[in-house]
Design a protein around this motif. Structure first.
Motif, PDB file in Angstrom:
ATOM      1  N   PHE A 188     -36.268 -25.281  27.576  1.00 33.33           N
ATOM      2  CA  PHE A 188     -35.341 -26.161  26.870  1.00 33.33           C
ATOM      3  C   PHE A 188     -33.887 -25.729  27.048  1.00 33.33           C
ATOM      4  CE2 PHE A 188     -39.235 -27.479  24.635  1.00 33.33           C
ATOM      5  CZ  PHE A 188     -39.144 -28.845  24.903  1.00 33.33           C
ATOM      6  N   LEU A 189     -33.636 -24.441  27.202  1.00 32.10           N
ATOM      7  CA  LEU A 189     -32.282 -23.973  27.494  1.00 32.10           C
ATOM      8  C   LEU A 189     -31.829 -24.496  28.856  1.00 32.10           C
ATOM      9  CD1 LEU A 189     -29.779 -22.303  26.855  1.00 32.10           C
ATOM     10  CD2 LEU A 189     -31.011 -20.286  27.688  1.00 32.10           C
ATOM     11  N   VAL A 190     -32.692 -24.365  29.857  1.00 27.22           N
ATOM     12  CA  VAL A 190     -32.388 -24.872  31.191  1.00 27.22           C
ATOM     13  C   VAL A 190     -32.118 -26.371  31.141  1.00 27.22           C
ATOM     14  CG1 VAL A 190     -33.419 -25.372  33.458  1.00 27.22           C
ATOM     15  CG2 VAL A 190     -33.556 -23.066  32.495  1.00 27.22           C
ATOM     16  N   LEU A 191     -32.979 -27.096  30.473  1.00 25.99           N
ATOM     17  CA  LEU A 191     -32.828 -28.555  30.427  1.00 25.99           C
ATOM     18  C   LEU A 191     -31.587 -28.977  29.650  1.00 25.99           C
ATOM     19  CD1 LEU A 191     -36.567 -29.476  30.052  1.00 25.99           C
ATOM     20  CD2 LEU A 191     -35.133 -29.714  32.091  1.00 25.99           C
ATOM     21  N   SER A 192     -31.213 -28.212  28.642  1.00 23.31           N
ATOM     22  CA  SER A 192     -29.985 -28.552  27.919  1.00 23.31           C
ATOM     23  C   SER A 192     -28.761 -28.340  28.807  1.00 23.31           C
ATOM     24  CB  SER A 192     -29.867 -27.753  26.622  1.00 23.31           C
ATOM     25  OG  SER A 192     -29.708 -26.379  26.867  1.00 23.31           O
ATOM     26  N   ILE A 193     -28.811 -27.371  29.693  1.00 28.85           N
ATOM     27  CA  ILE A 193     -27.716 -27.158  30.647  1.00 28.85           C
ATOM     28  C   ILE A 193     -27.698 -28.282  31.678  1.00 28.85           C
ATOM     29  CG2 ILE A 193     -26.834 -25.648  32.472  1.00 28.85           C
ATOM     30  CD1 ILE A 193     -28.038 -23.289  30.770  1.00 28.85           C
ATOM     31  N   VAL A 194     -28.865 -28.623  32.201  1.00 30.43           N
ATOM     32  CA  VAL A 194     -28.957 -29.707  33.190  1.00 30.43           C
ATOM     33  C   VAL A 194     -28.426 -31.012  32.598  1.00 30.43           C
ATOM     34  CG1 VAL A 194     -30.588 -31.140  34.496  1.00 30.43           C
ATOM     35  CG2 VAL A 194     -30.821 -28.643  34.504  1.00 30.43           C
ATOM     36  N   ALA A 195     -28.699 -31.246  31.337  1.00 27.33           N
ATOM     37  CA  ALA A 195     -28.238 -32.478  30.671  1.00 27.33           C
ATOM     38  C   ALA A 195     -26.713 -32.574  30.633  1.00 27.33           C
ATOM     39  CB  ALA A 195     -28.804 -32.556  29.258  1.00 27.33           C
ATOM     40  N   GLU A 196     -26.016 -31.448  30.742  1.00 26.33           N
ATOM     41  CA  GLU A 196     -24.554 -31.422  30.690  1.00 26.33           C
ATOM     42  C   GLU A 196     -23.887 -31.693  32.035  1.00 26.33           C
ATOM     43  OE1 GLU A 196     -22.670 -31.058  27.895  1.00 26.33           O
ATOM     44  OE2 GLU A 196     -24.580 -31.185  26.840  1.00 26.33           O
ATOM     45  N   ILE A 197     -24.645 -31.660  33.131  1.00 25.91           N
ATOM     46  CA  ILE A 197     -24.048 -31.878  34.455  1.00 25.91           C
ATOM     47  C   ILE A 197     -23.612 -33.344  34.536  1.00 25.91           C
ATOM     48  CG2 ILE A 197     -24.372 -31.759  36.952  1.00 25.91           C
ATOM     49  CD1 ILE A 197     -26.782 -29.858  36.355  1.00 25.91           C
ATOM     50  N   PRO A 198     -22.335 -33.600  34.744  1.00 27.92           N
ATOM     51  CA  PRO A 198     -21.876 -34.995  34.759  1.00 27.92           C
ATOM     52  C   PRO A 198     -22.281 -35.725  36.037  1.00 27.92           C
ATOM     53  CG  PRO A 198     -20.047 -33.505  35.160  1.00 27.92           C
ATOM     54  CD  PRO A 198     -21.241 -32.644  34.889  1.00 27.92           C
ATOM     55  N   SER A 199     -22.330 -37.021  35.930  1.00 22.52           N
ATOM     56  CA  SER A 199     -22.594 -37.864  37.090  1.00 22.52           C
ATOM     57  C   SER A 199     -21.535 -37.583  38.155  1.00 22.52           C
ATOM     58  CB  SER A 199     -22.530 -39.333  36.657  1.00 22.52           C
ATOM     59  OG  SER A 199     -22.725 -40.179  37.762  1.00 22.52           O
ATOM     60  N   GLY A 200     -21.974 -37.505  39.407  1.00 15.53           N
ATOM     61  CA  GLY A 200     -21.047 -37.235  40.501  1.00 15.53           C
ATOM     62  C   GLY A 200     -20.816 -35.765  40.770  1.00 15.53           C
ATOM     63  N   LYS A 201     -21.507 -34.896  40.040  1.00 13.13           N
ATOM     64  CA  LYS A 201     -21.399 -33.446  40.240  1.00 13.13           C
ATOM     65  C   LYS A 201     -22.796 -32.856  40.381  1.00 13.13           C
ATOM     66  CE  LYS A 201     -16.944 -32.950  39.850  1.00 13.13           C
ATOM     67  NZ  LYS A 201     -16.126 -32.410  40.936  1.00 13.13           N
ATOM     68  N   VAL A 202     -22.876 -31.656  40.941  1.00 12.18           N
ATOM     69  CA  VAL A 202     -24.139 -30.935  41.066  1.00 12.18           C
ATOM     70  C   VAL A 202     -23.955 -29.505  40.576  1.00 12.18           C
ATOM     71  CG1 VAL A 202     -24.943 -32.304  43.042  1.00 12.18           C
ATOM     72  CG2 VAL A 202     -23.716 -30.158  43.444  1.00 12.18           C
ATOM     73  N   ALA A 203     -25.069 -28.869  40.278  1.00 14.75           N
ATOM     74  CA  ALA A 203     -25.098 -27.442  39.958  1.00 14.75           C
ATOM     75  C   ALA A 203     -26.196 -26.823  40.811  1.00 14.75           C
ATOM     76  CB  ALA A 203     -25.382 -27.224  38.478  1.00 14.75           C
ATOM     77  N   THR A 204     -26.130 -25.515  40.981  1.00 16.61           N
ATOM     78  CA  THR A 204     -27.173 -24.825  41.739  1.00 16.61           C
ATOM     79  C   THR A 204     -28.164 -24.185  40.775  1.00 16.61           C
ATOM     80  OG1 THR A 204     -26.014 -22.708  41.834  1.00 16.61           O
ATOM     81  CG2 THR A 204     -25.537 -24.318  43.599  1.00 16.61           C
ATOM     82  N   TYR A 205     -29.340 -23.877  41.297  1.00 21.70           N
ATOM     83  CA  TYR A 205     -30.356 -23.199  40.490  1.00 21.70           C
ATOM     84  C   TYR A 205     -29.808 -21.882  39.938  1.00 21.70           C
ATOM     85  CZ  TYR A 205     -33.568 -26.441  42.793  1.00 21.70           C
ATOM     86  OH  TYR A 205     -34.187 -27.568  43.264  1.00 21.70           O
ATOM     87  N   GLY A 206     -29.112 -21.143  40.790  1.00 20.92           N
ATOM     88  CA  GLY A 206     -28.536 -19.872  40.363  1.00 20.92           C
ATOM     89  C   GLY A 206     -27.467 -20.036  39.307  1.00 20.92           C
TER      90      GLY A 206
END
Length: 103
Positions: free
Chosen positions: A10-28
């Motif tokens: 759930f911590l991971v998913l809460s971070i993923v939920a914050e990534i805005p449209s048009g941007k990406v994040a890496t697994y690391g």
């Protein structure tokens, strides 16, 4: 952290939920924001099981070289639809499109 627990998921998913449209994040990057910088593969395991947790923008997560998930044909299409650019070698242009947000 040997096995995945629900709190980590759930911590991971809460971070993923914050990534805005048009941007990406890496697994690391997500692992580091979660406080577990050595667990980027565990982030990938969480995202592979996302259907058990709900609807999250997991298509916005790529590897450290900007590569999309190898067995997910729709991921690049979803990113392109959001305006994310790719290099000639079919990698996300991380310098331009990587999310720099804090969590």
């Amino acid at each position: 952290m040997a096995k995945m627990d629900e709190n980590f998921a759930f911590l991971v998913l809460s971070i993923v939920a914050e990534i805005p449209s048009g941007k990406v994040a890496t697994y690391g990057q997500i692992a580091e924001l979660a406080g577990y910088p050595q667990n980027s593969r565990l982030v990938g395991r969480v995202l592979r099981q996302v259907e058990y947790y709900g609807n999250y923008p997991c298509h916005r997560v790529v590897n450290s070289q900007g590569r999309c998930a190898p067995n997910w044909q729709e991921q690049p299409e979803l990113l392109i639809a959001e305006g994310v650019g790719f290099t000639p070698s079919n990698r996300v242009a991380l310098k331009e499109f990587q999310w720099q947000g804090d969590f």
